[in-house]
Motif scaffolding. Structure first.
Motif, PDB file in Angstrom:
ATOM      1  N   LYS A   1      -3.793  12.586   1.413  1.00 29.79           N
ATOM      2  CA  LYS A   1      -3.832  13.136   2.557  1.00 29.79           C
ATOM      3  C   LYS A   1      -2.203  13.002   3.267  1.00 29.79           C
ATOM      4  O   LYS A   1      -1.453  13.804   3.895  1.00 29.79           O
ATOM      5  CB  LYS A   1      -4.685  12.970   3.589  1.00 29.79           C
ATOM      6  CG  LYS A   1      -4.646  13.582   4.920  1.00 29.79           C
ATOM      7  CD  LYS A   1      -5.808  13.242   6.141  1.00 29.79           C
ATOM      8  CE  LYS A   1      -5.543  14.118   7.166  1.00 29.79           C
ATOM      9  NZ  LYS A   1      -6.888  13.756   8.239  1.00 29.79           N
ATOM     10  N   GLY A   2      -1.822  11.626   3.367  1.00 28.28           N
ATOM     11  CA  GLY A   2      -0.584  11.380   3.750  1.00 28.28           C
ATOM     12  C   GLY A   2       0.439  12.036   3.180  1.00 28.28           C
ATOM     13  O   GLY A   2       1.414  12.316   3.563  1.00 28.28           O
ATOM     14  N   ARG A   3       0.591  11.910   1.651  1.00 22.31           N
ATOM     15  CA  ARG A   3       1.606  12.707   0.894  1.00 22.31           C
ATOM     16  C   ARG A   3       1.608  14.124   1.102  1.00 22.31           C
ATOM     17  O   ARG A   3       2.752  14.494   1.332  1.00 22.31           O
ATOM     18  CB  ARG A   3       1.352  12.502  -0.475  1.00 22.31           C
ATOM     19  CG  ARG A   3       1.726  10.914  -0.915  1.00 22.31           C
ATOM     20  CD  ARG A   3       1.586  10.940  -2.452  1.00 22.31           C
ATOM     21  NE  ARG A   3       0.473  11.519  -3.140  1.00 22.31           N
ATOM     22  CZ  ARG A   3      -0.627  10.585  -3.442  1.00 22.31           C
ATOM     23  NH1 ARG A   3      -0.767   9.415  -3.075  1.00 22.31           N
ATOM     24  NH2 ARG A   3      -1.559  11.459  -4.083  1.00 22.31           N
ATOM     25  N   ALA A   4       0.666  14.698   1.514  1.00 22.89           N
ATOM     26  CA  ALA A   4       0.564  16.196   1.856  1.00 22.89           C
ATOM     27  C   ALA A   4       1.318  16.426   3.163  1.00 22.89           C
ATOM     28  O   ALA A   4       1.996  17.416   3.391  1.00 22.89           O
ATOM     29  CB  ALA A   4      -0.835  16.813   1.614  1.00 22.89           C
ATOM     30  N   ARG A   5       0.611  15.559   4.109  1.00 27.29           N
ATOM     31  CA  ARG A   5       1.508  15.661   5.334  1.00 27.29           C
ATOM     32  C   ARG A   5       2.830  15.346   5.222  1.00 27.29           C
ATOM     33  O   ARG A   5       3.781  16.317   6.038  1.00 27.29           O
ATOM     34  CB  ARG A   5       0.870  14.729   6.400  1.00 27.29           C
ATOM     35  CG  ARG A   5      -0.452  14.883   6.575  1.00 27.29           C
ATOM     36  CD  ARG A   5      -1.068  13.990   7.681  1.00 27.29           C
ATOM     37  NE  ARG A   5      -0.494  14.007   8.919  1.00 27.29           N
ATOM     38  CZ  ARG A   5      -0.589  13.057   9.895  1.00 27.29           C
ATOM     39  NH1 ARG A   5      -1.351  11.891   9.611  1.00 27.29           N
ATOM     40  NH2 ARG A   5      -0.356  13.377  11.246  1.00 27.29           N
ATOM     41  N   VAL A   6       3.503  14.616   4.653  1.00 27.83           N
ATOM     42  CA  VAL A   6       4.896  14.111   4.293  1.00 27.83           C
ATOM     43  C   VAL A   6       5.667  15.498   3.648  1.00 27.83           C
ATOM     44  O   VAL A   6       6.724  15.991   4.165  1.00 27.83           O
ATOM     45  CB  VAL A   6       5.256  12.863   3.697  1.00 27.83           C
ATOM     46  CG1 VAL A   6       6.870  12.874   3.354  1.00 27.83           C
ATOM     47  CG2 VAL A   6       4.761  11.765   4.386  1.00 27.83           C
ATOM     48  N   ALA A   7       4.904  16.094   2.891  1.00 28.06           N
ATOM     49  CA  ALA A   7       5.434  17.133   2.056  1.00 28.06           C
ATOM     50  C   ALA A   7       5.559  18.494   2.766  1.00 28.06           C
ATOM     51  O   ALA A   7       6.604  19.128   2.591  1.00 28.06           O
ATOM     52  CB  ALA A   7       4.566  17.450   0.701  1.00 28.06           C
ATOM     53  N   ALA A   8       4.606  18.623   3.899  1.00 29.18           N
ATOM     54  CA  ALA A   8       4.694  19.776   4.537  1.00 29.18           C
ATOM     55  C   ALA A   8       5.893  19.500   5.677  1.00 29.18           C
ATOM     56  O   ALA A   8       6.343  20.671   6.114  1.00 29.18           O
ATOM     57  CB  ALA A   8       3.463  20.004   5.316  1.00 29.18           C
TER      58      ALA A   8
ATOM     59  N   TRP B   1       0.806  -1.217  -0.036  1.00 25.52           N
ATOM     60  CA  TRP B   1      -0.039  -0.028  -0.118  1.00 25.52           C
ATOM     61  C   TRP B   1       0.973   1.428  -0.026  1.00 25.52           C
ATOM     62  O   TRP B   1       1.946   1.209   0.437  1.00 25.52           O
ATOM     63  CB  TRP B   1      -0.753  -0.041   1.100  1.00 25.52           C
ATOM     64  CG  TRP B   1      -2.056  -0.909   1.152  1.00 25.52           C
ATOM     65  CD1 TRP B   1      -2.554  -1.868   0.355  1.00 25.52           C
ATOM     66  CD2 TRP B   1      -2.901  -1.232   2.342  1.00 25.52           C
ATOM     67  NE1 TRP B   1      -3.511  -2.354   0.645  1.00 25.52           N
ATOM     68  CE2 TRP B   1      -3.898  -2.268   1.807  1.00 25.52           C
ATOM     69  CE3 TRP B   1      -3.155  -0.663   3.671  1.00 25.52           C
ATOM     70  CZ2 TRP B   1      -5.094  -2.364   2.571  1.00 25.52           C
ATOM     71  CZ3 TRP B   1      -4.142  -1.101   4.126  1.00 25.52           C
ATOM     72  CH2 TRP B   1      -4.956  -2.248   3.919  1.00 25.52           C
ATOM     73  N   SER B   2       0.488   2.276  -0.638  1.00 28.07           N
ATOM     74  CA  SER B   2       1.122   3.898  -0.583  1.00 28.07           C
ATOM     75  C   SER B   2       0.433   4.598  -0.020  1.00 28.07           C
ATOM     76  O   SER B   2      -0.736   4.398   0.355  1.00 28.07           O
ATOM     77  CB  SER B   2       1.322   3.838  -2.278  1.00 28.07           C
ATOM     78  OG  SER B   2      -0.001   4.203  -2.898  1.00 28.07           O
ATOM     79  N   LEU B   3       0.753   5.683   0.247  1.00 27.78           N
ATOM     80  CA  LEU B   3       0.212   6.940   0.880  1.00 27.78           C
ATOM     81  C   LEU B   3      -0.735   7.264   0.086  1.00 27.78           C
ATOM     82  O   LEU B   3      -0.644   7.264  -1.110  1.00 27.78           O
ATOM     83  CB  LEU B   3       1.248   7.959   1.265  1.00 27.78           C
ATOM     84  CG  LEU B   3       2.481   7.480   2.176  1.00 27.78           C
ATOM     85  CD1 LEU B   3       3.212   8.941   2.508  1.00 27.78           C
ATOM     86  CD2 LEU B   3       2.108   6.885   3.449  1.00 27.78           C
ATOM     87  N   ASN B   4      -1.778   7.960   0.785  1.00 22.77           N
ATOM     88  CA  ASN B   4      -2.857   8.478   0.061  1.00 22.77           C
ATOM     89  C   ASN B   4      -2.521  10.020  -0.313  1.00 22.77           C
ATOM     90  O   ASN B   4      -1.587  10.405   0.328  1.00 22.77           O
ATOM     91  CB  ASN B   4      -4.421   8.282   0.665  1.00 22.77           C
ATOM     92  CG  ASN B   4      -4.485   8.855   2.182  1.00 22.77           C
ATOM     93  OD1 ASN B   4      -3.779   9.701   2.284  1.00 22.77           O
ATOM     94  ND2 ASN B   4      -5.480   8.258   2.702  1.00 22.77           N
TER      95      ASN B   4
END
Length: 198
Positions: A29-36, A24-27
């Protein structure tokens, strides 16, 4: 000042019952949190990022390592507790099974890796990896990227607490705790990754 190690869990994932949960990969929302987090300087001074080899963990670790200009180590032994005996479980059933996993740490619940065995694996691997990093003053901080289950087992071991789901990360993942090196004492319980930025 002592060097710091942090354990960060992957945030929200794209759930797909037809795909092995290890892939499974990040969705979004998850990608946005990591990017921040990557765009902040919250992890400045981190020289080593060490990740589980599961996709959701490497999806978290790679952008952070890149932003930091840090070494990225991928280590299979940091994987989540082995749940391959059941594979995907609907959320309510998963939560009930996870409750039993933590409540009966020496028993294999529905064929899962036991909590005690998973704890020994992740604690042993963290210590082995830390021993490979020079203790020089300029060695920098260390960021482990992994999963809520084994992260909680690691936290319990470092804090001298019995295995108990009361010490689990917050819902949604993307949580972090820090511990000093070399003594390994946690600074406190889990906090959202956003607390590093605030």
């Amino acid at each position: 000042m002592p060097r710091i190690a942090r354990y960060l869990t992957h945030p929200e994932v794209q759930i797909d019952s037809l795909i092995d949960i290890r892939h499974w990969s990040l969705n979004a929302k998850g990608r946005a949190r990591v990017a921040a987090l990557a765009a902040s300087d919250a992890l400045r001074g981190t020289r080593h990022v060490i990740s589980s080899d599961e996709v959701k963990a490497t999806d978290t670790a790679r952008p952070l390592a890149q932003a930091l200009g840090a070494d990225l180590w991928i280590r299979p032994a940091l994987h989540e507790n082995d749940r391959s005996a059941t594979g995907f479980l609907p959320p309510d059933e998963f939560e009930r099974t996870a409750d039993r996993f933590f409540a009966r740490p020496d028993d294999s619940v529905r064929g899962w890796e036991t909590a005690r065995a998973a704890q020994a694996r992740v604690v042993g691997e963290v210590h082995r990896l830390l021993a490979q990093i020079p203790a020089a003053d300029d060695a920098g901080d260390v960021l482990f990227v992994g999963h809520g289950g084994v992260g909680t087992l690691l936290y319990c071991a470092l804090a001298g607490l019995p295995i108990d789901r009361r010490h689990d990360q917050l819902a949604g993942g993307g949580c972090v705790f820090a511990f000093d090196l070399p003594d390994g004492l946690p600074h406190g319980p889990w906090a959202p990754m956003e607390s590093l930025i605030a």
